[in-house]
Scaffold this active site. Sequence first.
Site, PDB file in Angstrom:
ATOM      1  N   ASP A  63      34.299 -69.162  -8.271  1.00  0.00           N
ATOM      2  CA  ASP A  63      34.167 -68.801  -6.927  1.00  0.00           C
ATOM      3  C   ASP A  63      35.270 -67.689  -6.360  1.00  0.00           C
ATOM      4  O   ASP A  63      35.246 -66.813  -5.761  1.00  0.00           O
ATOM      5  CB  ASP A  63      34.187 -69.815  -5.942  1.00  0.00           C
ATOM      6  CG  ASP A  63      32.689 -70.332  -5.947  1.00  0.00           C
ATOM      7  OD1 ASP A  63      31.871 -69.616  -6.358  1.00  0.00           O
ATOM      8  OD2 ASP A  63      32.550 -71.480  -5.548  1.00  0.00           O
ATOM      9  N   GLY A  64      36.879 -68.133  -7.172  1.00  0.00           N
ATOM     10  CA  GLY A  64      37.831 -67.364  -6.737  1.00  0.00           C
ATOM     11  C   GLY A  64      37.377 -65.987  -7.436  1.00  0.00           C
ATOM     12  O   GLY A  64      37.991 -64.883  -6.393  1.00  0.00           O
ATOM     13  N   ARG A  68      37.085 -62.099  -4.904  1.00  0.00           N
ATOM     14  CA  ARG A  68      37.853 -60.840  -5.336  1.00  0.00           C
ATOM     15  C   ARG A  68      36.826 -59.585  -5.623  1.00  0.00           C
ATOM     16  O   ARG A  68      36.754 -58.556  -5.097  1.00  0.00           O
ATOM     17  CB  ARG A  68      38.979 -60.783  -6.278  1.00  0.00           C
ATOM     18  CG  ARG A  68      39.303 -59.552  -6.973  1.00  0.00           C
ATOM     19  CD  ARG A  68      40.119 -58.858  -5.653  1.00  0.00           C
ATOM     20  NE  ARG A  68      40.599 -57.281  -6.132  1.00  0.00           N
ATOM     21  CZ  ARG A  68      40.806 -56.397  -5.519  1.00  0.00           C
ATOM     22  NH1 ARG A  68      40.482 -56.479  -4.257  1.00  0.00           N
ATOM     23  NH2 ARG A  68      41.338 -55.319  -6.129  1.00  0.00           N
ATOM     24  N   ASN A 137      33.809 -66.021   3.584  1.00  0.00           N
ATOM     25  CA  ASN A 137      33.922 -67.488   3.732  1.00  0.00           C
ATOM     26  C   ASN A 137      34.483 -67.810   5.016  1.00  0.00           C
ATOM     27  O   ASN A 137      33.228 -68.489   5.813  1.00  0.00           O
ATOM     28  CB  ASN A 137      34.557 -68.173   2.546  1.00  0.00           C
ATOM     29  CG  ASN A 137      33.729 -68.322   1.331  1.00  0.00           C
ATOM     30  OD1 ASN A 137      32.361 -68.191   1.409  1.00  0.00           O
ATOM     31  ND2 ASN A 137      34.220 -69.007   0.410  1.00  0.00           N
ATOM     32  N   THR A 178      29.936 -74.226   2.537  1.00  0.00           N
ATOM     33  CA  THR A 178      30.058 -75.178   1.378  1.00  0.00           C
ATOM     34  C   THR A 178      31.331 -75.029   0.800  1.00  0.00           C
ATOM     35  O   THR A 178      31.608 -75.564  -0.172  1.00  0.00           O
ATOM     36  CB  THR A 178      28.917 -74.774   0.496  1.00  0.00           C
ATOM     37  OG1 THR A 178      29.070 -73.252   0.212  1.00  0.00           O
ATOM     38  CG2 THR A 178      27.679 -74.961   1.093  1.00  0.00           C
ATOM     39  N   ALA A 179      32.410 -74.189   1.491  1.00  0.00           N
ATOM     40  CA  ALA A 179      33.543 -74.118   1.024  1.00  0.00           C
ATOM     41  C   ALA A 179      34.685 -74.848   1.697  1.00  0.00           C
ATOM     42  O   ALA A 179      34.434 -76.037   1.910  1.00  0.00           O
ATOM     43  CB  ALA A 179      34.054 -72.507   0.823  1.00  0.00           C
ATOM     44  N   TYR A 180      35.631 -74.355   2.041  1.00  0.00           N
ATOM     45  CA  TYR A 180      37.011 -74.836   2.809  1.00  0.00           C
ATOM     46  C   TYR A 180      36.340 -75.930   4.155  1.00  0.00           C
ATOM     47  O   TYR A 180      36.837 -77.072   4.262  1.00  0.00           O
ATOM     48  CB  TYR A 180      37.911 -73.944   3.136  1.00  0.00           C
ATOM     49  CG  TYR A 180      39.253 -74.704   3.747  1.00  0.00           C
ATOM     50  CD1 TYR A 180      39.295 -75.953   3.813  1.00  0.00           C
ATOM     51  CD2 TYR A 180      40.259 -73.703   4.146  1.00  0.00           C
ATOM     52  CE1 TYR A 180      40.668 -76.423   4.116  1.00  0.00           C
ATOM     53  CE2 TYR A 180      41.495 -74.295   4.659  1.00  0.00           C
ATOM     54  CZ  TYR A 180      41.586 -75.520   4.814  1.00  0.00           C
ATOM     55  OH  TYR A 180      42.654 -75.947   5.250  1.00  0.00           O
ATOM     56  N   ALA A 181      35.339 -75.109   4.788  1.00  0.00           N
ATOM     57  CA  ALA A 181      34.761 -75.679   5.959  1.00  0.00           C
ATOM     58  C   ALA A 181      34.253 -77.119   5.568  1.00  0.00           C
ATOM     59  O   ALA A 181      34.355 -78.114   6.535  1.00  0.00           O
ATOM     60  CB  ALA A 181      34.047 -74.726   6.795  1.00  0.00           C
ATOM     61  N   SER A 183      34.788 -79.198   3.043  1.00  0.00           N
ATOM     62  CA  SER A 183      35.796 -80.097   2.810  1.00  0.00           C
ATOM     63  C   SER A 183      36.757 -80.551   4.057  1.00  0.00           C
ATOM     64  O   SER A 183      36.851 -81.896   3.971  1.00  0.00           O
ATOM     65  CB  SER A 183      37.073 -79.409   1.847  1.00  0.00           C
ATOM     66  OG  SER A 183      36.403 -79.057   0.536  1.00  0.00           O
TER      67      SER A 183
END
Length: 299
Positions: A63-64, A68, A137, A178-181, A183
């Site tokens: 995903d990183g 980019r 994101n 589904t990413a940082y939010a 978590s």
Amino acid sequence: MSLTERTFLVVVHTLRSDVGATVAQIRELLDAAGVNMKLESDVQEAPDDAAVGCEVVVVLGGDGGFLRGAELARRADVPIIGINLGHVGFLAESEVDTVPETIGDLVHRRYTVHPRMTLDVAIHDGDDLVAEGWALNEVSVENRSRQGLLELVTEVDDRPVSRFACDGLLVATPTGSTAYAFSAGGPVMWPDLEALLIVPSNAHALFSRPMVTSPRSTIAIEVESRRHEAIAFCDGRRTLEVPERGRIEIRRGADPVRFIKLGAAPFTDRLVHKFQLPITGWRGRQDGGEPRDGTGIGG
């Protein structure tokens, strides 16, 4: 457009030792189809205009790397697809063991393009606009020093909602849910939903639940405390300086990121697969909606 005029941009992460064979395989497949391959062997160092003139962007990695690659694709207004070489790879559309099928679908244009909502963010110091950015994101407002708590006031459509002390606050798109939010305790949002998600991080307040707003809303975050400086991260990649007692305004982005989708599998299947959700015991409808026992009840 003739086949000889077609060019695919392939971007990879140089830190991965297992990517060379996959790149060679893709080059061979594209050569056989008469499609040019432009390779950026370090997605982090690729020039911002790398995708200009290309038909699609193909990202090999996790995903990183995809985030980019999304910068390059968005700038050139071309669609993007990820081939997962990482662990979860939630943004990737296919896996490394299906490279021949994936490249075949791209070459023959057997895919659909789905625009994904982005965020535009503006940083204000009083009446002055001091910085701008965007995110696919999320935009994360955090304590620069990582010590103590930020005092923030949140606002939706020019009206205050709540003030609290917290580690930070996220404003996310459905793609970023589904990413940082996620978590931080936010809900999963289906990517075709149009909405903005607000998720406080470790807030000291009675009301600190995640909130979902209209995609037409403007979210504002005001930094109240003079004791702790804030910084805004866009997708965890691009940083925006927030002045003392600054104001961050976030709204739906003017330019989406165009995702390539192969086949007709729904987002639900991806959610179950990527998060390895337990579904044993499901007795739902199968094969085009027909119940497994033919009774209309399921069995």
